[in-house]
Design a protein around this motif. Structure first.
Motif, PDB file in Angstrom:
ATOM      1  N   PRO A 267       0.815  -1.223   0.000  1.00 60.69           N
ATOM      2  CA  PRO A 267       0.000   0.000   0.000  1.00 60.69           C
ATOM      3  C   PRO A 267       0.846   1.271   0.000  1.00 60.69           C
ATOM      4  O   PRO A 267       0.367   2.333  -0.356  1.00 60.69           O
ATOM      5  N   ASN A 268       2.135   1.163   0.355  1.00 59.62           N
ATOM      6  CA  ASN A 268       2.992   2.345   0.356  1.00 59.62           C
ATOM      7  C   ASN A 268       3.871   2.439  -0.882  1.00 59.62           C
ATOM      8  O   ASN A 268       4.787   3.249  -0.923  1.00 59.62           O
ATOM      9  N   GLY A 269       3.626   1.585  -1.838  1.00 58.09           N
ATOM     10  CA  GLY A 269       4.411   1.636  -3.063  1.00 58.09           C
ATOM     11  C   GLY A 269       5.076   0.312  -3.370  1.00 58.09           C
ATOM     12  O   GLY A 269       5.043  -0.612  -2.560  1.00 58.09           O
ATOM     13  N   ALA A 270       5.677   0.259  -4.549  1.00 58.85           N
ATOM     14  CA  ALA A 270       6.300  -0.990  -4.984  1.00 58.85           C
ATOM     15  C   ALA A 270       7.563  -1.253  -4.166  1.00 58.85           C
ATOM     16  O   ALA A 270       8.233  -0.325  -3.718  1.00 58.85           O
ATOM     17  N   ALA A 271       7.857  -2.539  -3.958  1.00 64.45           N
ATOM     18  CA  ALA A 271       9.038  -2.912  -3.188  1.00 64.45           C
ATOM     19  C   ALA A 271       9.776  -4.031  -3.908  1.00 64.45           C
ATOM     20  O   ALA A 271       9.162  -4.913  -4.501  1.00 64.45           O
ATOM     21  N   THR A 272      11.102  -3.973  -3.867  1.00 64.55           N
ATOM     22  CA  THR A 272      11.926  -5.073  -4.361  1.00 64.55           C
ATOM     23  C   THR A 272      12.536  -5.761  -3.142  1.00 64.55           C
ATOM     24  O   THR A 272      13.154  -5.105  -2.309  1.00 64.55           O
ATOM     25  N   ILE A 273      12.300  -7.057  -3.039  1.00 66.52           N
ATOM     26  CA  ILE A 273      12.802  -7.795  -1.881  1.00 66.52           C
ATOM     27  C   ILE A 273      13.871  -8.770  -2.359  1.00 66.52           C
ATOM     28  O   ILE A 273      13.638  -9.543  -3.287  1.00 66.52           O
ATOM     29  N   ARG A 274      15.020  -8.694  -1.740  1.00 67.86           N
ATOM     30  CA  ARG A 274      16.100  -9.618  -2.069  1.00 67.86           C
ATOM     31  C   ARG A 274      16.319 -10.544  -0.894  1.00 67.86           C
ATOM     32  O   ARG A 274      16.369 -10.102   0.257  1.00 67.86           O
ATOM     33  N   ALA A 275      16.433 -11.825  -1.202  1.00 68.08           N
ATOM     34  CA  ALA A 275      16.631 -12.793  -0.128  1.00 68.08           C
ATOM     35  C   ALA A 275      17.598 -13.864  -0.619  1.00 68.08           C
ATOM     36  O   ALA A 275      17.660 -14.157  -1.815  1.00 68.08           O
ATOM     37  N   ARG A 276      18.325 -14.445   0.326  1.00 69.77           N
ATOM     38  CA  ARG A 276      19.257 -15.506  -0.072  1.00 69.77           C
ATOM     39  C   ARG A 276      18.467 -16.714  -0.562  1.00 69.77           C
ATOM     40  O   ARG A 276      18.889 -17.399  -1.492  1.00 69.77           O
ATOM     41  N   ARG A 277      17.332 -16.978   0.068  1.00 67.97           N
ATOM     42  CA  ARG A 277      16.439 -18.033  -0.396  1.00 67.97           C
ATOM     43  C   ARG A 277      14.998 -17.520  -0.333  1.00 67.97           C
ATOM     44  O   ARG A 277      14.663 -16.741   0.558  1.00 67.97           O
ATOM     45  N   VAL A 278      14.178 -18.006  -1.260  1.00 66.14           N
ATOM     46  CA  VAL A 278      12.760 -17.645  -1.264  1.00 66.14           C
ATOM     47  C   VAL A 278      11.955 -18.937  -1.183  1.00 66.14           C
ATOM     48  O   VAL A 278      12.231 -19.897  -1.923  1.00 66.14           O
ATOM     49  N   LEU A 279      10.997 -18.975  -0.284  1.00 65.66           N
ATOM     50  CA  LEU A 279      10.088 -20.131  -0.215  1.00 65.66           C
ATOM     51  C   LEU A 279       8.725 -19.712  -0.758  1.00 65.66           C
ATOM     52  O   LEU A 279       8.128 -18.751  -0.268  1.00 65.66           O
ATOM     53  N   LEU A 280       8.250 -20.452  -1.756  1.00 62.84           N
ATOM     54  CA  LEU A 280       6.909 -20.216  -2.285  1.00 62.84           C
ATOM     55  C   LEU A 280       5.935 -21.102  -1.520  1.00 62.84           C
ATOM     56  O   LEU A 280       6.101 -22.324  -1.488  1.00 62.84           O
ATOM     57  N   ALA A 281       4.958 -20.487  -0.896  1.00 59.85           N
ATOM     58  CA  ALA A 281       3.960 -21.258  -0.140  1.00 59.85           C
ATOM     59  C   ALA A 281       2.607 -20.601  -0.363  1.00 59.85           C
ATOM     60  O   ALA A 281       1.961 -20.129   0.563  1.00 59.85           O
ATOM     61  N   THR A 282       2.207 -20.559  -1.626  1.00 56.18           N
ATOM     62  CA  THR A 282       1.029 -19.781  -2.000  1.00 56.18           C
ATOM     63  C   THR A 282      -0.257 -20.600  -2.016  1.00 56.18           C
ATOM     64  O   THR A 282      -1.309 -20.074  -2.369  1.00 56.18           O
ATOM     65  N   GLY A 283      -0.162 -21.894  -1.648  1.00 57.52           N
ATOM     66  CA  GLY A 283      -1.391 -22.654  -1.448  1.00 57.52           C
ATOM     67  C   GLY A 283      -2.098 -23.078  -2.716  1.00 57.52           C
ATOM     68  O   GLY A 283      -1.500 -23.174  -3.789  1.00 57.52           O
ATOM     69  N   ALA A 284      -3.383 -23.326  -2.563  1.00 59.92           N
ATOM     70  CA  ALA A 284      -4.193 -23.850  -3.664  1.00 59.92           C
ATOM     71  C   ALA A 284      -5.568 -23.200  -3.614  1.00 59.92           C
ATOM     72  O   ALA A 284      -5.931 -22.565  -2.631  1.00 59.92           O
TER      73      ALA A 284
END
Lengths: 399, 460
Positions: A98-115
């Motif tokens: 809500p405060n604007g676009a963000a770029t997030i950098r992480a050493r690892r990313v876990l996708l857990a977006t469900g079904a």
């Protein structure tokens, strides 16, 4: 830079976050597009949730609240209303906030977006397109989150567990289903749950489906393939879950056309080693408890990986869904001895025969099996010794 | 006395043509009322089409249809930035899949050149595949139409009407014209919302063009033969498989089945051409939807197994003849713009110019008309969620913000049904089709719609 960015704050994402924190990983964040953590259980207003995690039976919302509280206590950075819009190679994630676009950098990313359940359009259900045609997820959000009813007299399609739970939701919120319609010859959910509609006095039509929805404005009736006409003011389409894999599908990550989720190895690692995946994104679908345990296990593997402890991805063995098998997860095995973990598979149609895993040369595993769609089938990997030169293992059900 | 006094012009029908005509007449200085029987504009034929901005390359030579398409195309390109309307510059390929079709391509190019589309040219098989590598290798060749593009089929007419409203026009919804009488140089229309008086009437009633003609003049020169077209919309992941509109070699009756990118980042296949009696029922059916999805996968093999986001059907107001049915009765102060089929989205602005010429009465045009801006819904342009302060994302699939939904529910022409809200914001139109947002939308729109999303409170 985060150590781990977790996309999706449901049971799998939270469990992974808890494990990572317990393993001493410093900066773990959950990016959740809703205002609060909890995921789908937030609007499943019925038990049983949490038996294994908390040693007691909870309703979905209570379970979701407990999980969210645990994440907070563990020092997980919680980023609500972060809508991830793109996954980029190497663990760079674009998000809208809500405060604007963000770029997030992480050493690892876990996708857990469900079904989520297949909507009407994806099922090609014919007829008019009036209001009142919904999935169970939407129904539950109506009654549990907003105190509203989307219909009073729906026809319910499907007899997976979620369909039966939908009947309970209806009955406890002043909604009286007219009928249950099931494409198969018997209920999909295991006995005795399949008897549920009968116990509620709701007529159930097997080997049938909706041919045509009728209604101008709102649903007025449906006509079944068998010719029967039912007057109703809504249609509830239950089950037929699909992984919410849109982000992965639009990204560089490999997707499995069988499971419709990302391709992973036994550690939950995607085709880009900066990305992992866990929970119902991997396959449609398992219980919240299963997703929690899977998230916890894969969270552990991510901690191993950050410490440099996972085997290389390059020399992996492909797992192929053969005859009679709809999909197998994981789709790849990093070559390591002994193998650990398990293969999960599902079948397309009711089938009996010999479940077999074979490499190019040898049969590595077999057992007799008699199963139906949406049933959980597991093969423990430590029972298998793939030959050194094996490139691919085929999982199939043969007569 | 009638509500609103005497109008210069009453326009019957809030489809894309009625919206464009309303805008044109307001900008020329007329006092205009648009009468729409539905809960919202675009609730008839204009609600479902293939969203292509046509050059007219394959239109009948020297026809009014061609002239209106060319004028409409030119005006759209001229005004679109000021109204903030998108163009997805795709170009089109008329693809030949058989030797017979291949043999027709030179004729299509010649016709295109005759129709003023001088940039249309033949492509070899290799050129077609170089431009669209995901196309089936069975393609034999094509004709490239560089300026055939894709637009947002709902924001465009909405913007026309919003500009009319901003400059003094009036729109009445839920207002069906039931009859009318012309006497002493003026019309008195009987409508479901009471009588309306106007010096001039323009019939843009689309699927009911003949019915309104009959109600007003006691006779009609044409009859609408509703022709249904079903469509299948593929997931946004499909967009990378095709950048150009893929047209078939047309037959006498229809432009045939098209595979095209959409302004919203999806890929669309359709329409069918099914004659039917009903002007209202735009039903879909499973065998046809499967046929369309299979057809698309036959042309673009990587579409096999691609998730389907949406399905819909539209009805085109075809008549017993192919051409537009435009007629002016100067002494009776009456124009009918009838039988405007699939090319209407492109031709609307041109038809509006044509109607203004036929009308031929002077007004004093406003010197500095206002230019309100359309919602930003195109996938390739900036969206509302990219600007801070949007509150919350309500529809996650289409990234629709609470701010956008509130604007659509308030604004000068507020959405009064779910369809209107979807067309103004795209909420609920994405891949989950409301699994996540439908209940929240029900809550936000409580008390706003005549046909509400929620039937009431749940009884715990």
């Amino acid at each position: 830079m985060l150590d781990v960015a977790i996309i999706g704050g449901g049971p799998a994402g939270i469990a992974a976050a808890l494990t990572l924190k317990a393993r001493g990983v410093r900066r773990v964040a959950i990016l959740e597009r809703e205002a609060v953590l909890g995921g789908v259980p937030r609007h499943c207003g019925h038990p049983p949730f949490g038996l294994r995690e908390f040693g007691r039976i909870l309703t979905g919302p209570a379970y979701a609240r407990r999980l969210a509280a645990l994440a907070e206590e563990a020092g997980v950075e919680i980023l609500p209303r972060y809508s991830v819009t793109a996954l980029q190679p190497g663990g760079v994630v674009q998000a809208a906030t809500p405060n604007g676009a963000a770029t997030i950098r992480a050493r690892r990313v876990l996708l857990a977006t469900g079904a989520r359940e297949a909507p009407r359009a994806a099922r090609f259900v014919g007829g008019d397109r009036p209001l009142g045609v919904l999935n169970t997820g939407a129904l539950q959000a109506y009654v549990h989150l907003h105190g509203l009813a989307p219909f009073r007299r729906p026809v319910v399609v499907g007899t997976e567990l979620v369909g039966l739970s939908a009947l309970a939701t209806c009955r406890s919120h002043g909604i009286r289903p007219v009928a249950v319609v099931e494409a198969g010859a018997r209920p999909v959910a295991r006995w005795p749950l399949g008897l549920f509609p009968k116990l509620l006095g709701i007529p159930t039509y097997f080997n049938d489906g909706i041919e045509e929805i009728r209604g101008h404005g709102r649903v007025e009736a449906v006509r079944l393939r068998g010719g029967r006409e039912l007057t109703c003011d809504g249609v509830l389409l239950t089950g037929r879950f699909l992984p919410e894999a849109s982000l992965a599908r639009l990204s560089h990550l490999a997707l499995d056309p069988g499971s419709l989720g990302p391709v992973i190895d036994q550690y939950g690692r995607c085709s880009d080693g900066a990305y992992f995946a866990a929970g119902n994104l991997l396959r449609p679908i398992e219980t919240a408890g299963w997703s929690f345990r899977e998230g916890a296990a894969i969270g552990g593997y991510i901690a191993d990986d950050l410490a440099g402890g996972l085997p290389a991805m390059e020399e992996s063995i492909n797992i192929v869904a053969g005859e009679g098998v709809k999909f197998v997860v994981p789709q790849r095995l990093a070559r390591v001895t002994p193998l650990r973990g398990r293969l999960q598979l599902r079948v397309e149609a009711a089938i009996s025969g010999r479940l077999r895993v074979s490499s190019e040369e040898a049969v590595l595993y077999k057992r007799r099996i008699s199963t139906r769609p949406e049933r959980r089938i597991l093969i423990e990997l430590d029972e298998m010794r793939p030959p050194r030169e094996a490139r691919q293992l085929v999982v199939e059900i043969v007569p | 006395m009638t509500l609103g006094g005497m109008f210069d012009v009453a326009i019957v029908g809030g489809g894309v043509v009625g919206c464009a005509v309303t805008r044109r007449f307001v900008l020329e200085g007329a006092k205009v009322v648009l009468l729409e029987k539905g809960a919202d504009i675009l609730s008839g034929a204009s609600k479902g089409n293939s969203a292509i901005l046509h050059t007219g390359f394959d239109a009948p030579p020297d026809s009014l249809e061609l002239a209106c398409m060319q004028a409409g195309y030119a005006e759209y390109m001229e005004i679109r930035e000021r109204l903030r309307l998108p163009v997805l510059e795709t170009g089109a390929i008329v693809a030949a899949w058989t030797e017979e079709e291949l043999a027709k391509l030179p004729g299509i190019v010649a016709q295109a050149h005759g129709n003023g589309a001088a940039d249309v040219r033949l492509l070899t098989r290799a050129e077609v595949l170089a431009r669209e590598p995901e196309l089936s290798g069975r393609v034999l060749g094509g004709a490239l139409v560089p300026r055939e593009h894709v637009i947002d089929p709902w924001s465009a007419p909405l913007a026309y009407v919003l500009q009319a409203l901003a400059n003094g026009g009036e729109v009445r919804r839920h207002t069906e014209v039931l009859g009318g009488r012309f006497a002493d140089g003026a019309w008195r229309l009987e409508t479901s919302g009471g009588p309306v008086e106007a010096a001039y009437v323009i019939n843009c009633a689309g699927l009911y063009g003949d019915v309104v003609d009959e109600r007003l003049t006691g006779a009609t020169a044409f009859s609408i033969k509703p022709r249904k077209g079903q469509f299948v919309v593929f997931d946004k992941a499909a967009a990378k498989l095709l950048r150009t509109i893929l047209l078939p070699v047309p037959t006498e009756r229809t432009k045939g089945i098209v595979v095209t990118p959409t302004a919203f980042g999806n890929l669309l296949v359709g329409p069918t051409a099914e004659e039917q009696e009903s002007r209202e029922r735009a039903a879909v059916d499973e065998p046809t939807l499967r046929m369309l999805a299979d057809k698309a996968a036959e042309l673009v093999p990587a579409l096999a197994g691609m998730p389907v986001t949406a399905v819909y059907a539209g009805i085109r107001p075809a008549t017993e003849r192919k051409e537009y049915r435009v007629r002016v009765e100067a002494e009776r102060h009456y124009i009918v713009l009838g039988g405007i089929r699939s090319t209407g989205l492109t031709a609307a602005l041109g038809l509006a110019q044509q109607a203004w010429r036929l009308y031929a009465r002077p007004h004093a045009a406003p010197a500095a008309p206002l230019w309100p801006q359309a919602p930003r819904l195109a996938e390739h342009g900036p969206r509302d969620w990219q600007s801070p302060g949007y509150g919350e994302i309500v529809c996650h699939c289409e990234m629709v913000t609470k701010r956008e939904i509130e604007a659509a529910l308030d604004g000068p022409l507020p959405a009064q049904d779910y369809g209107g809200l979807k067309r103004r914001t795209r909420a609920g139109m994405g891949r989950c089709q409301g699994f996540y947002c439908n209940a929240r939308l029900a809550e936000i729109t409580l008390g706003r719609f005549a046909d509400p999303l929620a039937v009431g409170a749940e009884h715990a």
